[in-house]
Design an enzyme around this catalytic site. Structure first.
Site, PDB file in Angstrom:
ATOM      1  N   MET A 188       0.836  -1.191   0.000  1.00  0.00           N
ATOM      2  CA  MET A 188       0.000   0.000   0.000  1.00  0.00           C
ATOM      3  C   MET A 188       0.870   1.238   0.000  1.00  0.00           C
ATOM      4  SD  MET A 188      -3.024  -1.044  -0.015  1.00  0.00           S
ATOM      5  CE  MET A 188      -4.553  -1.350   0.826  1.00  0.00           C
ATOM      6  N   CYS A 189       0.959   1.943  -1.115  1.00  0.00           N
ATOM      7  CA  CYS A 189       1.672   3.211  -1.233  1.00  0.00           C
ATOM      8  C   CYS A 189       3.187   3.036  -1.298  1.00  0.00           C
ATOM      9  CB  CYS A 189       1.315   4.159  -0.091  1.00  0.00           C
ATOM     10  SG  CYS A 189      -0.448   4.359   0.227  1.00  0.00           S
ATOM     11  N   ARG A 190       3.843   4.042  -1.773  1.00  0.00           N
ATOM     12  CA  ARG A 190       5.291   4.182  -1.779  1.00  0.00           C
ATOM     13  C   ARG A 190       5.596   5.628  -1.397  1.00  0.00           C
ATOM     14  NH1 ARG A 190       7.802  -0.593  -1.739  1.00  0.00           N
ATOM     15  NH2 ARG A 190       6.137  -0.570  -0.172  1.00  0.00           N
TER      16      ARG A 190
END
Length: 275
Positions: free
Chosen positions: A1-3
């Site tokens: 989930m996300c970077r």
């Protein structure tokens, strides 16, 4: 989930950090190499950066994917900064918050991002809201897990905790309320980067005396990148990086009886990593 990614160092074009490298944050929005959960980070993006002489950062955030924003490409090419925080988002749950849910979140000189997910959201964190003033809850930028985690961190910062303590104590509190959550938090004030590795990848690239990059994953194949162990607090400046092990509140093994096993920094021995 996300970077996400944070940088402190000599003034440099934003593009050199976020779009130019072969595996940049820009590319990680559709082709991350080390993301363990989710595959595409197209639910929004944002960047916060500091201008010389101004302690309050500027932000540019959008609800769509970073690759579809030509205005950002121009901005990244011409704007130079000595400190920034950028993020591309894969939403934990569908919602209508749009740009407001895209990191970085901000208050005063601070920029904040959360890479991960709170399990059982929103019910798992409902008890934690009792400690927040009503005005803080009503002022949340978005109705997502990251926004509430930021509110918990910010409350600690405003009551006098330093950045490391604020992140570590928030991770402990959320991890205890929502076991199995992934809580890679990233915070900067323009001079220091503070981060946690808790359930997902975290790396850093340090050039001692010049600058440091802390990121979810390396943006190139430079052999100097070092991975941060899971359950670790990182504090970095231009000149050094400090790693401190964190204690999982659900792992009671190996904790001496005279120590408080509930605190994330119990038994922690800070160490200077090789750079």
């Amino acid at each position: 989930m996300c970077r996400h990614l944070a940088y402190v160092g000599p003034a440099t074009p934003i593009a050199r950090l976020l779009t130019d490298p072969p595996h940049s944050l820009f590319r990680q929005s559709w082709a991350p190499r080390r993301q363990r959960y989710g595959t595409v980070n197209a639910d929004g993006f944002g960047i916060g950066w500091y201008a010389e002489g101004d302690p309050v950062p500027a932000r540019y955030r959008r609800a769509g994917p970073i690759w579809g924003d030509q205005s950002f490409a121009d901005l990244a090419r011409v704007v130079r900064t000595g400190a920034l925080l950028g993020a591309v988002r894969d939403a934990t749950r569908a919602g209508a918050d749009g740009e407001a849910a895209a990191a970085p979140f901000a208050a005063g000189a601070w920029l904040f991002s959360h890479n991960g997910a709170v399990l059982g959201w929103p019910h798992s964190l409902a008890p934690l809201t009792r400690g927040l003033p009503a005005a803080e809850l009503l002022s949340l930028e978005a109705r997502c897990d990251s926004a509430l985690v930021w509110a918990l961190v910010l409350q600690r910062l405003r009551t006098g905790d330093d950045e490391g303590r604020a992140l570590a104590d928030t991770v402990l509190e959320v991890a205890e309320a929502a076991p199995g959550s992934r809580l890679n938090l990233l915070l900067t004030d323009g001079g220091t980067i503070t981060a946690t590795a808790w359930g997902d990848t975290l790396w850093y690239l340090a050039e001692p005396g010049r600058g440091t990059v802390v990121a979810s994953e390396p943006y190139d194949d430079d052999p100097r990148w070092q991975e941060v162990p899971d359950r670790t607090l990182l504090v970095a400046t231009r000149t050094d990086v400090l790693l401190t092990p964190l204690k999982d509140p659900h792992d009671r093994q190996g904790v001496p009886d005279h120590e408080d096993p509930h605190h994330p920094m119990a038994s922690a021995r800070p160490k200077e990593p090789s750079t």
